[in-house]
Design an enzyme around this catalytic site. Structure first.
Site, PDB file in Angstrom:
ATOM      1  N   GLY A 294       0.782  -1.708   1.797  1.00  0.00           N
ATOM      2  CA  GLY A 294      -0.346  -2.649   1.485  1.00  0.00           C
ATOM      3  C   GLY A 294      -0.950  -3.356   2.715  1.00  0.00           C
ATOM      4  CB  SER A 295      -2.038  -6.829   3.309  1.00  0.00           C
ATOM      5  OG  SER A 295      -2.824  -6.860   1.920  1.00  0.00           O
ATOM      6  CB  THR A 296       3.110  -5.742   5.940  1.00  0.00           C
ATOM      7  OG1 THR A 296       3.244  -4.554   4.928  1.00  0.00           O
ATOM      8  CG2 THR A 296       3.177  -7.188   5.024  1.00  0.00           C
TER       9      THR A 296
END
Lengths: 704, 252
Positions: A294-296
C-alpha cells in the site's frame, strides 16, 4: 580273527582317532590366531578401554550490549526405577504417583500407569522432563524410593516472549528448530570430545592408563545486533496493540538505516520459547510474510521520480481519478479528490492519482520496474535468518498498464516487511541499499576470541544523496501535515502511513479487511532509527487507516528508543506548551508492572521500577496524589525486606530522597548537589541502618 | 327558669375536660422531662465519633486541642461555626467544613495548605514550607518529599517571597528542581536575593529571588535549545543577561 589281530585293529583305530583330534586342535588354534585375531583383539580392547563422549556446552545468545537472551543450564529429568532386582526401586506406585502428581503437574492415573510398566526404568515424561532446580529440590525432599533425578542441560530463554521468533528455540530433544538457534546451530553446538582410559576387570582406571583425551569444543557465543531495551519497547507496544485490536498478525522491525543492523524484530502471535509447545506459527513474518504494502510503497515511486528529474513539487494535476487503459484509478476519498492541486499536496494527502501520474505516466513501465528492482524488491535481502521470501513482482513483459498504475501506489506487488524496511533505509541513509544483518559478532565462548565480526555491507547505491535528501524532506512534510500521526516532540520525523485492502481467495479486494502499516525514521536529517510496523486486519468495526492504528505503535517505539539512545533533540516543536495541568494519580497497586509503566508514560509521568517482580506492590506518590507531567512515580515490585541498597551516586538530592522514602531507607544528608559517596555500598542488603550520603556541587562532579 | 338552664352542668363538664387536659399535659411534660433526662444521662447525647479527613500535616490531636473537642462532650451545645473559626486560626488549615450528624457524630473536613517546598533545618529535618509561607514545624517524616528542597536559607524574612515566586512556576518545571539555596558562603557581599538552583539533571541555575518565577518558566525552552547544541552540563545564568557556561575544571 585272532586275539592279536583284534588288538592291532583297535590300536590303529585309536591312533587315527587321536591324530584326528590333534588336527582339529591345530586347526582351531590356527583359526583363532590367524583368522579371528583382529576381531577378538577389538573386543578385548573394548573391555579394558573405556571411552566417554564429552558433550560440548551450547553457546549463548546475547544482545548487542551483552545481555543474555539464551543460555544452557542444568535441568533435571525424573527417572523411576521399577525393576525389583535393583535395591532402590519404586515400592509403592500408588503412593508415589499421588505424591508426584501435584509437583509435576501430571494426572495421577497417568503416573500410576507409568510406574507400573514392565520395564527396568522409566523417564517420567512430560511433567518430569527437564524440570527446573526448584521443582527438583521439592522431589528430592520427598525422598521417594526408586525416584532419581538425572542431571541434564536445557536451553533457557530468560526473557520468555522477548524476540522469540528471532531466537527460535531448541527443543527438549536438543534439536534447534528455528531462528538464530537453527541458522547458527553448528557454531552454537560446538564439537563433541572424547576420553579413553584403560581399566582393569573391575573397572578401575589403571595408572598412566590415559590413552586419548580430546576435550569438547564448546559452542560459540553469538552476539546479536538486537538491543534488548529497544526490543522490549517493541514487545510492549505490540502487546498493547494486540490487546486493543486483536489483529491476525503484527510485525515490527527496528533497524539502524545506515548500517542495516536489526535492532529489534517482533511478531504476533507470539510464543514463549521456554514452553515452545504453545507455538502457533513457526514463521518469522518479518522476513517471509508477503503482503501488498500500500501507500508506504509510494516512497519508492517518489524516489524514482525525483532521481529521474520527473518530479516538480509545484506542478499541478487534477486529483480525484485518472483513466488508465483497462480501468480507472481513484483517490482514497472515493475518487472525489481535492480538485487541482500541486504534486506536493497530492503526496501529503497520499493521493493515488499523483503516484499514477509519477509512476505510470512520467516514469513509465520500464523505468519504474527497474527502480523497484534496484531497491531490492523481488529478491531476498540476504538477512542471516532461515526462510526468507523473495516477494512477488510481476514480470515486466507481462505487466498491463493497469498493473503498472497500481504498482506505482503499492498495489499488485507482494513484498516482505524486511524488503520494505531496507528500501526505505536506502532513502534514509542517503541512497545506499544495505544488506540487513542480525548477528554482530561470533565469539569463542572459552577464550573470548573473535571468530567472526560482521560489518555493514552496501549492496549498491540506488539513488543520489540529493534525491534521498529531497525524499526525506517531503516525508517530513507528510508527518507535519495536520500534525497527525508519527509526530514526536523534539524530533524531526519522516514517515508514511499505509493502508492496503486485503485480497480474498477469489482475487478480489475484501471489504473492511485491511493491512495497515507505518514506516518512518528519525531524526530525519541524520536518521538513527527506522521503524516499520504492520498490523494485519485489526478487529475494529469502524473504518480505520494506518494513521489511527499503526502510527501510534510506531510513535511509542520511536519515542522511547530515541530517549533511550539519548539521541539529541533536533527540533524545538513546542515541548513546553503542552498541558501543564496537575491531575490525580491513579491506583496501580497489584497491577502488572508492564501495563502500569506504559500507562504512566502515556500520561507523561516517569515511572521508576524498583525490584524485579511483575506486579506493583507499592507506589509513591500514593494514589490520589496530585501529579503533573514529568513527576517521577516509584513503583515497588518486590517486598521491602528483599530490597538492596540503591546506587545513589550521581543522583540529585531530590531524587536520592525520593528513592530512600520509597524504599523506606533512612538517610542522612551531608552537603548539597549531587551524591558522590554513600556510607553503605550499593547492592548490599539493607539492614535498617542510616545511610549517610555525601553530596557535592554538580560543577565538581559532572562533565568528568 | 333560670335555674333550669344547663349552663352549670356545661360549666361543670368544661372544668372536668380542662382538668383532664391539664393532666395529660402534665403527664406528657413529665415523660418529656424524663426523656430529656434519660437522653442527657445516656451516651446518645454525647459525641461518640469525630470523623476528620484531609489532614496530612496536622494530627487528630492537634484538631482536638485547637477546637476543644473530645469524645464524650455533649452534642447539643456544639456550635460548628466556632469550631470552624478556631481551626482556621491554625496556619496549616486552608479551609474547613464542619457538620454535625445527629445523634452523636461530628464530621470535620479539612483542606490543608499544601507544602510548596521543604526546608532543611539544623537538625537535618525537612520542614514543609506551606503555600501561605508558614513553615510547618511538626513531625512530617511521613511525607513523600515530592517538592523542591531548600537546603540552605540564611534570610528567613524572604521565605514568603520565595513561596510567592515558587507559586508562579509551572508545576511541570517545579518537578525538575532538586534544590534551591541562598547562602552567605556564596560571595563576600551577601546578596540575599541571589539564588542557586540545582536541577535534577545537574544544571546549576543562577537566578534572582524577585525573578525566580518568571525566569524559571523559561527553563524548558532554554534546556531544549541547549540540548541541540551540547550534551554537557553547566551553569545557566538567568540574570540580567542570560547565558550558559559549561562546567570545567577552573570554574570552581
Amino acid at each position: 580273527m585272532t586275539f592279536k589281530q583284534r588288538v592291532n585293529k583297535r590300536t590303529i583305530f585309536m591312533g587315527v582317532f587321536i591324530t584326528l583330534l590333534f588336527f582339529l586342535l591345530i586347526f582351531r588354534t590356527f583359526y583363532i590366531q590367524a583368522i579371528e585375531a583382529p576381531n577378538l583383539k577389538l573386543k578385548a580392547k573394548n573391555i579394558w578401554n573405556s571411552s566417554t563422549i564429552l558433550e560440548p556446552k551450547r553457546g549463548k545468545i546475547l544482545d548487542r550490549n551483552g545481555e543474555i537472551l539464551a543460555y544452557n543450564a542444568v535441568a533435571y529429568t525424573v527417572v523411576a526405577i521399577l525393576s525389583k532386582d535393583y535395591s532402590n526401586h519404586v515400592t509403592d506406585p500408588n503412593l508415589t504417583a499421588r505424591q508426584l502428581a501435584p509437583i509435576l503437574n501430571m494426572k495421577e492415573n497417568v503416573l500410576y500407569s507409568l510406574l507400573t510398566k514392565d520395564a527396568y526404568q522409566v523417564e517420567i515424561r512430560p511433567g518430569g522432563w527437564k524440570i527446573d532446580k526448584e521443582i527438583a529440590d521439592k522431589i528430592k525432599a520427598l525422598e521417594l524410593p526408586g525416584i532419581l533425578l538425572k542431571e541434564e542441560t536445557k536451553r533457557y530463554y530468560p526473557n520468555n516472549f522477548l524476540a522469540s521468533h528471532v531466537l527460535g528455540f531448541v527443543n527438549y530433544d536438543n534439536e534447534a528448530v528455528m531462528g538464530i538457534e537453527r541458522y547458527y546451530n553448528q557454531l552454537l553446538t560446538g564439537k563433541q570430545g572424547q576420553m579413553m582410559v584403560m581399566k582393569d576387570l573391575k573397572g578401575y582406571e589403571l595408572p598412566d592408563g590415559e590413552m586419548l583425551f580430546q576435550p569438547a569444543k564448546d559452542g560459540a557465543d553469538i552476539i546479536l545486533t538486537i538491543d534488548k531495551t529497544i526490543q522490549q519497547y517493541v514487545e510492549s507496544a505490540l502487546d498493547k496493540a494486540e490487546k486493543k485490536y486483536n489483529p491476525k498478525k503484527m510485525v515490527a522491525i527496528v533497524v539502524n538505516p545506515k548500517t542495516g543492523e536489526i535492532l529489534a524484530m517482533a511478531n504476533r502471535p507470539n510464543y514463549n520459547p521456554n514452553k515452545y509447545w504453545g507455538i502457533k506459527d513457526y514463521r518469522n513474518y518479518t522476513i517471509n510474510y508477503l503482503f501488498e504494502p500500500g501507500s508506504t510503497f509510494k516512497i519508492i515511486t517518489l524516489a524514482a521520480a525525483i532521481e529521474e528529474g520527473k518530479f516538480d513539487e509545484n506542478a499541478t494535476y487534477m486529483s480525484g481519478s485518472i483513466k488508465v487503459p483497462g480501468g480507472v484509478i481513484r483517490d482514497h476519498n472515493n475518487g472525489k479528490g481535492w480538485g487541482k492541486i500541486t504534486y506536493l499536496e497530492g503526496i501529503k494527502r497520499s493521493s493515488n492519482v499523483a503516484f499514477v501520474k509519477l509512476g505510470y505516466e512520467m516514469l513509465g513501465k520500464e523505468k519504474l520496474f527497474s527502480y523497484i528492482d534496484e531497491f531490492g524488491f523481488g529478491q531476498p535481502t540476504g538477512i542471516d535468518l532461515n526462510g526468507e521470501s523473495s516477494g512477488i513482482m510481476k514480470d515486466v513483459n507481462d505487466a498491463y498498464p493497469l498493473d503498472v498504475a497500481a504498482i506505482s501506489f503499492g498495489q499488485g506487488v507482494a513484498v516482505t516487511p524486511i524488503q520494505q524496511v531496507m528500501a526505505v533505509s536506502a532513502v534514509a541513509n542517503g541512497g545506499y541499499l544495505m544488506t540487513p544483518y542480525i548477528v554482530k559478532e561470533i565469539k569463542d565462548s572459552q577464550s573470548g576470541e573473535m571468530i567472526q565480526k560482521k560489518v555493514p555491507v552496501v549492496k549498491k547505491r540506488v539513488i543520489s544523496e540529493k534525491t534521498a535528501k529531497k525524499v526525506q524532506e517531503i516525508l517530513e512534510e507528510v508527518v507535519k501535515f495536520g500534525q497527525k500521526p508519527g509526530y514526536i516532540e523534539g524530533y524531526h520525523v519522516a514517515g508514511k502511513t499505509g493502508t492496503a485492502q486485503k485480497i480474498g481467495a477469489d482475487g478480489k479486494y475484501l471489504k473492511n479487511e485491511y493491512i495497515v502499516s507505518y514506516i518512518g525514521f528519525a531524526p530525519s536529517n541524520d536518521p538513527k532509527l527506522l521503524i516499520y510496523v504492520v498490523v494485519d486486519e485489526p478487529d475494529l468495526n469502524i473504518p480505520y487507516y494506518g494513521s489511527t492504528i499503526a502510527a501510534p505503535i510506531f510513535k511509542d517505539i520511536m519515542k522511547n528508543s530515541l530517549r533511550y539512545l539519548k539521541v539529541p533533540m533536533d527540533s524545538k516543536n513546542k515541548v513546553e506548551e503542552k498541558n501543564d495541568k496537575t491531575f490525580l494519580l491513579e491506583d496501580y497497586i497489584e497491577q502488572p508492572i508492564v501495563n502500569s509503566k506504559t500507562e504512566l508514560s502515556d500520561l507523561g509521568l516517569l515511572p521508576i521500577v524498583i525490584g524485579d517482580g511483575s506486579f506493583v506492590l507499592e507506589q509513591y506518590p500514593k494514589p490520589g496524589s496530585k501529579v503533573v507531567r514529568g513527576t517521577r512515580i516509584y513503583l515497588i515490585t518486590s517486598s521491602k525486606d528483599k530490597i538492596r541498597v540503591p546506587d545513589f551516586r550521581g543522583k540529585s538530592l531530590r531524587e536520592a530522597l525520593e528513592y530512600s522514602y520509597a524504599l523506606d531507607i533512612k538517610v542522612k544528608v551531608n552537603g548539597n548537589g549531587i551524591v558522590v559517596r554513600q556510607s553503605i555500598e550499593p547492592n548490599s542488603i539493607y539492614d535498617g541502618q542510616e545511610i549517610e550520603l555525601i553530596l557535592e556541587d554538580p560543577a565538581n562532579v559532572l562533565n568528568k | 327558669m333560670y335555674s333550669e338552664q344547663s349552663f352549670p352542668i356545661y360549666q361543670k363538664r368544661r372544668v372536668k375536660r380542662k382538668r383532664n387536659k391539664r393532666l395529660v399535659g402534665l403527664i406528657i411534660l413529665f415523660f418529656l422531662f424524663i426523656a430529656i433526662i434519660i437522653y442527657l444521662k445516656s451516651p446518645i447525647s454525647r459525641i461518640a465519633e469525630i470523623e476528620i479527613s484531609g489532614i496530612d500535616l496536622l494530627s487528630e490531636n492537634d484538631i482536638y486541642k485547637t477546637a476543644d473537642l473530645r469524645i464524650g462532650m455533649y452534642y447539643l451545645p456544639i456550635r460548628t461555626n466556632s469550631i470552624k473559626r478556631k481551626l482556621l486560626e491554625l496556619e496549616e488549615v486552608k479551609e474547613v467544613n464542619v457538620t454535625k450528624q445527629f445523634p452523636s457524630k461530628l464530621v470535620i473536613q479539612v483542606i490543608e495548605e499544601q507544602p510548596i517546598a521543604y526546608l532543611l533545618n539544623e537538625d537535618g529535618v525537612w520542614l514543609p514550607i506551606l503555600e501561605n509561607g508558614y513553615i510547618f514545624n511538626g513531625n512530617s517524616e511521613k511525607n513523600f518529599l515530592d517538592r523542591p528542597l531548600v537546603t540552605k536559607w540564611d534570610d528567613v524574612n524572604k521565605i514568603p517571597k520565595l513561596v510567592e515566586e515558587l507559586g508562579k512556576i509551572k508545576p511541570s518545571i517545579l518537578v525538575e528542581i532538586s534544590e534551591i539555596w541562598q547562602s552567605r558562603d556564596l560571595n563576600a557581599t551577601f546578596d540575599s536575593s541571589r539564588l542557586i538552583i540545582f536541577t535534577r539533571e545537574g544544571y546549576r541555575v543562577h537566578v534572582l529571588l524577585e525573578e525566580l518565577g518568571d525566569k524559571m518558566n523559561l527553563y524548558p525552552a532554554i534546556i531544549n535549545n541547549l540540548k541541540t547544541k551540547t550534551t554537557k552540563l553547566g551553569d545557566i545564568y538567568l540574570l540580567e543577561s542570560m547565558r550558559f557556561e559549561e562546567f570545567d575544571d577552573d570554574n570552581n
